[in-house]
Write a protein that holds these residues in place. Structure first.
Motif, PDB file in Angstrom:
ATOM      1  N   ALA A  57       0.819  -1.216   0.000  1.00 49.30           N
ATOM      2  CA  ALA A  57       0.000   0.000   0.000  1.00 49.30           C
ATOM      3  C   ALA A  57       0.852   1.264   0.000  1.00 49.30           C
ATOM      4  O   ALA A  57       0.366   2.342  -0.346  1.00 49.30           O
ATOM      5  CB  ALA A  57      -0.940  -0.005   1.203  1.00 49.30           C
ATOM      6  N   LYS A  58       2.117   1.141   0.381  1.00 52.30           N
ATOM      7  CA  LYS A  58       3.029   2.279   0.326  1.00 52.30           C
ATOM      8  C   LYS A  58       3.689   2.409  -1.040  1.00 52.30           C
ATOM      9  O   LYS A  58       4.116   3.501  -1.422  1.00 52.30           O
ATOM     10  CB  LYS A  58       4.105   2.139   1.410  1.00 52.30           C
ATOM     11  N   ILE A  59       3.758   1.320  -1.790  1.00 57.31           N
ATOM     12  CA  ILE A  59       4.365   1.334  -3.125  1.00 57.31           C
ATOM     13  C   ILE A  59       3.362   1.814  -4.166  1.00 57.31           C
ATOM     14  O   ILE A  59       3.677   2.618  -5.031  1.00 57.31           O
ATOM     15  CB  ILE A  59       4.901  -0.066  -3.506  1.00 57.31           C
ATOM     16  N   THR A  60       2.141   1.298  -4.092  1.00 63.34           N
ATOM     17  CA  THR A  60       1.117   1.662  -5.066  1.00 63.34           C
ATOM     18  C   THR A  60       0.123   2.649  -4.457  1.00 63.34           C
ATOM     19  O   THR A  60      -0.175   2.584  -3.267  1.00 63.34           O
ATOM     20  CB  THR A  60       0.364   0.422  -5.599  1.00 63.34           C
ATOM     21  N   SER A  61      -0.367   3.534  -5.290  1.00 67.21           N
ATOM     22  CA  SER A  61      -1.427   4.436  -4.833  1.00 67.21           C
ATOM     23  C   SER A  61      -2.802   3.829  -5.116  1.00 67.21           C
ATOM     24  O   SER A  61      -3.815   4.374  -4.718  1.00 67.21           O
ATOM     25  CB  SER A  61      -1.304   5.792  -5.538  1.00 67.21           C
ATOM     26  N   ASN A  62      -2.808   2.693  -5.798  1.00 66.93           N
ATOM     27  CA  ASN A  62      -4.049   2.010  -6.126  1.00 66.93           C
ATOM     28  C   ASN A  62      -4.459   1.108  -4.955  1.00 66.93           C
ATOM     29  O   ASN A  62      -3.798   1.078  -3.922  1.00 66.93           O
ATOM     30  CB  ASN A  62      -3.879   1.213  -7.420  1.00 66.93           C
ATOM     31  N   THR A  63      -5.513   0.353  -5.128  1.00 63.65           N
ATOM     32  CA  THR A  63      -6.048  -0.482  -4.055  1.00 63.65           C
ATOM     33  C   THR A  63      -5.183  -1.711  -3.806  1.00 63.65           C
ATOM     34  O   THR A  63      -4.724  -2.354  -4.738  1.00 63.65           O
ATOM     35  CB  THR A  63      -7.486  -0.925  -4.400  1.00 63.65           C
ATOM     36  N   VAL A  64      -5.012  -2.021  -2.533  1.00 61.46           N
ATOM     37  CA  VAL A  64      -4.423  -3.277  -2.103  1.00 61.46           C
ATOM     38  C   VAL A  64      -5.519  -4.028  -1.358  1.00 61.46           C
ATOM     39  O   VAL A  64      -6.041  -3.542  -0.356  1.00 61.46           O
ATOM     40  CB  VAL A  64      -3.200  -3.056  -1.183  1.00 61.46           C
ATOM     41  N   TYR A  65      -5.890  -5.192  -1.891  1.00 58.46           N
ATOM     42  CA  TYR A  65      -6.889  -6.029  -1.239  1.00 58.46           C
ATOM     43  C   TYR A  65      -6.156  -7.023  -0.340  1.00 58.46           C
ATOM     44  O   TYR A  65      -5.310  -7.783  -0.813  1.00 58.46           O
ATOM     45  CB  TYR A  65      -7.713  -6.799  -2.268  1.00 58.46           C
ATOM     46  N   ALA A  66      -6.464  -7.002   0.939  1.00 54.27           N
ATOM     47  CA  ALA A  66      -5.899  -7.955   1.897  1.00 54.27           C
ATOM     48  C   ALA A  66      -6.988  -8.974   2.209  1.00 54.27           C
ATOM     49  O   ALA A  66      -7.983  -8.634   2.854  1.00 54.27           O
ATOM     50  CB  ALA A  66      -5.434  -7.238   3.155  1.00 54.27           C
ATOM     51  N   LEU A  67      -6.811 -10.199   1.728  1.00 53.27           N
ATOM     52  CA  LEU A  67      -7.812 -11.246   1.900  1.00 53.27           C
ATOM     53  C   LEU A  67      -7.349 -12.244   2.947  1.00 53.27           C
ATOM     54  O   LEU A  67      -6.181 -12.650   2.950  1.00 53.27           O
ATOM     55  CB  LEU A  67      -8.037 -11.997   0.588  1.00 53.27           C
ATOM     56  N   ASP A  68      -8.275 -12.650   3.812  1.00 50.51           N
ATOM     57  CA  ASP A  68      -7.952 -13.684   4.788  1.00 50.51           C
ATOM     58  C   ASP A  68      -9.251 -14.299   5.290  1.00 50.51           C
ATOM     59  O   ASP A  68     -10.320 -13.673   5.195  1.00 50.51           O
ATOM     60  CB  ASP A  68      -7.148 -13.103   5.960  1.00 50.51           C
ATOM     61  N   ILE A  69      -9.141 -15.508   5.822  1.00 48.47           N
ATOM     62  CA  ILE A  69     -10.309 -16.170   6.418  1.00 48.47           C
ATOM     63  C   ILE A  69     -10.495 -15.760   7.872  1.00 48.47           C
ATOM     64  O   ILE A  69     -11.550 -15.967   8.441  1.00 48.47           O
ATOM     65  CB  ILE A  69     -10.199 -17.715   6.320  1.00 48.47           C
ATOM     66  N   ASN A  70      -9.462 -15.158   8.443  1.00 47.41           N
ATOM     67  CA  ASN A  70      -9.466 -14.814   9.861  1.00 47.41           C
ATOM     68  C   ASN A  70      -9.796 -13.329  10.054  1.00 47.41           C
ATOM     69  O   ASN A  70      -9.006 -12.458   9.713  1.00 47.41           O
ATOM     70  CB  ASN A  70      -8.083 -15.145  10.449  1.00 47.41           C
ATOM     71  N   GLU A  71     -10.960 -13.060  10.624  1.00 49.66           N
ATOM     72  CA  GLU A  71     -11.402 -11.673  10.830  1.00 49.66           C
ATOM     73  C   GLU A  71     -10.473 -10.900  11.769  1.00 49.66           C
ATOM     74  O   GLU A  71     -10.294  -9.692  11.614  1.00 49.66           O
ATOM     75  CB  GLU A  71     -12.832 -11.654  11.375  1.00 49.66           C
ATOM     76  N   ASP A  72      -9.879 -11.603  12.730  1.00 47.84           N
ATOM     77  CA  ASP A  72      -8.966 -10.931  13.656  1.00 47.84           C
ATOM     78  C   ASP A  72      -7.712 -10.435  12.932  1.00 47.84           C
ATOM     79  O   ASP A  72      -7.199  -9.353  13.238  1.00 47.84           O
ATOM     80  CB  ASP A  72      -8.575 -11.862  14.810  1.00 47.84           C
ATOM     81  N   MET A  73      -7.217 -11.212  11.986  1.00 51.17           N
ATOM     82  CA  MET A  73      -6.061 -10.777  11.199  1.00 51.17           C
ATOM     83  C   MET A  73      -6.435  -9.554  10.355  1.00 51.17           C
ATOM     84  O   MET A  73      -5.656  -8.611  10.231  1.00 51.17           O
ATOM     85  CB  MET A  73      -5.554 -11.899  10.294  1.00 51.17           C
ATOM     86  N   LEU A  74      -7.628  -9.573   9.798  1.00 54.59           N
ATOM     87  CA  LEU A  74      -8.076  -8.432   8.995  1.00 54.59           C
ATOM     88  C   LEU A  74      -8.205  -7.181   9.872  1.00 54.59           C
ATOM     89  O   LEU A  74      -7.835  -6.086   9.445  1.00 54.59           O
ATOM     90  CB  LEU A  74      -9.400  -8.750   8.302  1.00 54.59           C
ATOM     91  N   SER A  75      -8.682  -7.349  11.100  1.00 53.91           N
ATOM     92  CA  SER A  75      -8.754  -6.214  12.031  1.00 53.91           C
ATOM     93  C   SER A  75      -7.367  -5.683  12.357  1.00 53.91           C
ATOM     94  O   SER A  75      -7.154  -4.471  12.448  1.00 53.91           O
ATOM     95  CB  SER A  75      -9.457  -6.626  13.327  1.00 53.91           C
TER      96      SER A  75
END
Length: 194
Positions: A57-75
């Motif tokens: 997200a620091k390299i690109t100004s576009n969207t970075v999608y962070a996908l995971d099955i664990n909601e705590d990791m996403l938080s």
């Protein structure tokens, strides 16, 4: 989050962000070696604690999608992004085999020590292929198929040949390859032009 679950999450984060592991993975350098550029959309599939999503997200100004099955990791990723003033990360909870992303929207999909854990690799790869745009690339970082200081048991590892064979099924071929220290390797795949 209860105390026990909080302790488990902290242990997982410490494992993922182990200094030796981070020194070998060198997330920012590795993302640049993979080919991430300022205008790319990246999908970090199995993002964990965000060790690749945050620098992406620091390299690109576009969207970075962070996908995971664990909601705590996403938080955790959301908290890190907020602390660092990063506004271009979108966390996405993975349900079943569907990524909840539009088709043909991602320039680079990255899977860091995730692919060896996938049971139905064909179904998983067809979903990865679906979200990629026409020139999209898939970068896979896995543990070498040999005994190394860290990583899963030998029988749970995928060698480069095994990985290449899986990607042939979706008509992707190796585009770039490099090692990351004594534990990891990276293969970048592109659509076959044949």
């Amino acid at each position: 989050m209860n105390f026990l679950k909080g302790c488990q999450m902290k242990q997982l984060q410490m494992k993922l962000e182990n200094p030796t592991r981070m020194e070998e993975l060198k997330p920012e350098d590795t993302l640049r070696r993979i080919g991430l550029q300022e205008n790319h959309v990246l999908s970090d599939i199995g993002a964990g604690s965000g060790i690749f999503a945050i620098p992406a997200a620091k390299i690109t100004s576009n969207t970075v999608y962070a996908l995971d099955i664990n909601e705590d990791m996403l938080s955790l990723i959301n908290d890190k992004a907020k602390r660092e003033g990063i506004t271009n990360i979108e966390t996405v909870k993975v349900e079943n085999e569907h990524f909840n992303l539009d088709s043909h929207t991602v320039d680079i999909a990255i899977l860091v020590t995730v692919f060896n854990e996938i049971d139905n690799k064909s179904l998983f790869l067809s979903e990865v292929k679906r979200i990629l745009n026409g020139d999209g690339k898939i970068a896979v970082i896995e543990f070498h198929k040999r005994n190394t200081p860290m990583g899963p048991r030998f029988e749970h590892r995928l060698g480069k040949g095994d990985l290449i064979k899986c990607f042939e099924d979706i008509e992707f071929v190796p585009y770039r390859e490099f090692d990351l220290g004594e534990n990891f390797y990276c293969l970048v795949f592109a659509k076959c032009c044949c």
